[in-house]
Scaffold this motif. Structure first.
Motif, mmCIF file in Angstrom:
data_model
loop_
_atom_site.group_PDB
_atom_site.id
_atom_site.type_symbol
_atom_site.label_atom_id
_atom_site.label_comp_id
_atom_site.label_asym_id
_atom_site.label_seq_id
_atom_site.Cartn_x
_atom_site.Cartn_y
_atom_site.Cartn_z
ATOM 1 N N PHE A 1 0.894 -1.161 0.000
ATOM 2 C CA PHE A 1 0.000 0.000 0.000
ATOM 3 C C PHE A 1 0.926 1.203 0.000
ATOM 4 N N LEU B 1 4.278 1.081 1.912
ATOM 5 C CA LEU B 1 4.175 0.065 2.969
ATOM 6 C C LEU B 1 4.035 -1.321 2.349
ATOM 7 N N ALA C 1 -0.759 -11.813 14.728
ATOM 8 C CA ALA C 1 -1.168 -10.610 15.450
ATOM 9 C C ALA C 1 -1.924 -9.656 14.521
ATOM 10 N N SER C 2 -2.645 -8.764 15.111
ATOM 11 C CA SER C 2 -3.340 -7.723 14.374
ATOM 12 C C SER C 2 -2.323 -6.934 13.553
ATOM 13 N N GLY C 3 -2.653 -6.724 12.270
ATOM 14 C CA GLY C 3 -1.736 -5.955 11.426
ATOM 15 C C GLY C 3 -0.686 -6.794 10.718
ATOM 16 N N SER C 4 -0.709 -8.122 10.925
ATOM 17 C CA SER C 4 0.319 -8.964 10.292
ATOM 18 C C SER C 4 0.034 -9.234 8.807
ATOM 19 N N GLY C 5 -1.184 -8.910 8.338
ATOM 20 C CA GLY C 5 -1.484 -9.039 6.909
ATOM 21 C C GLY C 5 -2.490 -10.125 6.553
ATOM 22 N N LYS C 6 -3.151 -10.692 7.552
ATOM 23 C CA LYS C 6 -4.072 -11.826 7.299
ATOM 24 C C LYS C 6 -5.239 -11.400 6.398
ATOM 25 N N THR C 7 -5.880 -10.304 6.770
ATOM 26 C CA THR C 7 -7.030 -9.847 5.978
ATOM 27 C C THR C 7 -6.596 -9.459 4.571
ATOM 28 N N THR C 8 -5.469 -8.796 4.471
ATOM 29 C CA THR C 8 -4.977 -8.394 3.146
ATOM 30 C C THR C 8 -4.737 -9.630 2.272
ATOM 31 N N VAL D 1 3.004 -4.805 2.868
ATOM 32 C CA VAL D 1 2.186 -5.513 3.860
ATOM 33 C C VAL D 1 2.363 -7.030 3.741
HETATM 34 P P1 ADP Z 1 -4.536 -8.330 9.926
HETATM 35 O O1 ADP Z 1 -5.721 -8.853 9.179
HETATM 36 O O2 ADP Z 1 -3.514 -9.370 10.177
HETATM 37 O O3 ADP Z 1 -4.926 -7.585 11.170
HETATM 38 P P2 ADP Z 1 -4.344 -6.428 7.765
HETATM 39 O O4 ADP Z 1 -4.185 -7.224 6.532
HETATM 40 O O5 ADP Z 1 -5.710 -5.893 8.061
HETATM 41 O O6 ADP Z 1 -3.793 -7.259 9.001
HETATM 42 O O7 ADP Z 1 -3.349 -5.200 7.741
HETATM 43 C C1 ADP Z 1 -1.966 -5.344 7.521
HETATM 44 C C2 ADP Z 1 -1.331 -3.970 7.362
HETATM 45 O O8 ADP Z 1 -1.771 -3.364 6.164
HETATM 46 C C3 ADP Z 1 -1.665 -2.977 8.487
HETATM 47 O O9 ADP Z 1 -0.512 -2.239 8.770
HETATM 48 C C4 ADP Z 1 -2.728 -2.107 7.863
HETATM 49 O O10 ADP Z 1 -2.724 -0.830 8.428
HETATM 50 C C5 ADP Z 1 -2.307 -2.074 6.403
HETATM 51 N N1 ADP Z 1 -3.428 -1.880 5.477
HETATM 52 C C6 ADP Z 1 -4.460 -2.712 5.294
HETATM 53 N N2 ADP Z 1 -5.298 -2.245 4.343
HETATM 54 C C7 ADP Z 1 -4.773 -1.071 3.918
HETATM 55 C C8 ADP Z 1 -5.158 -0.077 2.946
HETATM 56 N N3 ADP Z 1 -6.264 -0.251 2.199
HETATM 57 N N4 ADP Z 1 -4.359 0.985 2.792
HETATM 58 C C9 ADP Z 1 -3.240 1.133 3.515
HETATM 59 N N5 ADP Z 1 -2.805 0.257 4.446
HETATM 60 C C10 ADP Z 1 -3.560 -0.832 4.643
#
Ligand code: ADP
Length: 259
Positions: free
Chosen positions: A13, A16, A37-44, A18
């Motif tokens: 992103f 960054l 952990a939260s922010g590790s990239g799972k959802t992405t 991710v």
């Molecule tokens: P998790 O699901 O493990 O909590 P995420 O995949 O939600 O992690 O997020 C991983 C990182 O990517 C975080 O630092 C988050 O802030 C960043 N991030 C996620 N989506 C976006 C976006 N659309 N734009 C910028 N940064 C993003």
């Protein structure tokens, strides 16, 4: 045979990074739990699989067919993306049901829209629609919601809404069913009913990727566990390997905190 192969997947992103080069594969009938952990990239990572995000680098292969190659992504039009998306069913944290439709219609809508594209739709409309409705009813019954099929989302509890969302995802017969923290928006007393449905799917060897904070559930239900740390795979193996004999210190620290 692997149903899914993810090769050197990266996602930025802006500046960054991710996801920093993710490689894993999934066999047909396997349940993969993704923890971290939260922010590790799972959802992405899940969103990349479903083309809600476009990976910056790497390949996604389903049933031996390359459905995404970052080096060749200019050719991927909207129609192809919609087609690719059908490989993956998505169940989101916040259910994402259509508020204006009943539970049953939430399940049948996408299939009805697809059926309308069929050349024989006009002449067989009643039969086709009846079949879709019967499938929707059967799936709602399988998640314990036969009695609620004509209710609207606001008339259902969070756990019931999430079960409708699972039935809706199954309606499209995806190759891989993806869950993004399916119980994290639920009150603790409602998580059990949703986990029970997912457990039932695992028992029937539904191919799944499940992002979850429920460690005990991940250990019990999954065939493989993937621990993501700061955009890289820190640990990957059977639940026994990852939970009982983690190789990495960072996995041990995470498990101490969350288990
Ligand atoms: P998790 O699901 O493990 O909590 P995420 O995949 O939600 O992690 O997020 C991983 C990182 O990517 C975080 O630092 C988050 O802030 C960043 N991030 C996620 N989506 C976006 C976006 N659309 N734009 C910028 N940064 C993003």
């Amino acid at each position: 045979m692997s149903i899914l192969e993810v090769k050197n997947l990266k996602k930025n992103f802006g500046s960054l990074e991710v996801l920093k080069g993710i490689d894993f594969s999934l066999e047909k009938g396997e349940a993969l739990a993704m923890i971290g952990a939260s922010g590790s990239g799972k959802t992405t990572l899940l969103r990349c699989l479903n083309f809600l995000e476009r990976p910056t680098h790497g390949q996604i292969i389903v049933n031996d067919k390359v459905i995404f190659d970052a080096d060749d992504n200019k050719s991927l039009g909207d129609a192809q993306i919609r087609k690719n998306r059908l490989h993956f069913g998505m169940v989101f944290q916040s259910f994402n049901l259509f508020p204006q439709y009943t539970a049953l219609r939430n399940c049948t809508l996408a299939r009805e829209l697809m059926a309308k594209e069929r050349p024989d739709f006009k002449e067989n409309k009643k039969k086709i629609m009846d079949e879709i409705t019967a499938e929707g009813e059967a799936l709602l019954e399988s998640v314990g919601l036969k009695e609620k099929m004509n209710y609207y989302p606001h008339q259902l509890s969070g756990g019931q809404q999430q079960r409708v969302a699972i039935a809706r995802a199954l309606m499209l017969q995806p190759d891989i069913l993806c869950f993004d923290e399916p119980t994290s928006a639920l009150d603790p007393e409602l998580t059990g009913e949703v986990l029970k449905v997912i457990r039932g799917l695992a028992d029937r060897h539904t191919t799944m990727v499940i992002v979850t904070h429920e460690m005990k559930f991940a250990r019990d239900v999954s065939d493989k566990v993937l621990f993501l740390d700061q955009g890289t795979i820190a640990e990957y193996g059977t639940p026994e390997q990852v939970f009982e004999h983690p190789k990495e210190e960072r996995t041990r620290q995470f498990l101490e905190r969350y288990f």
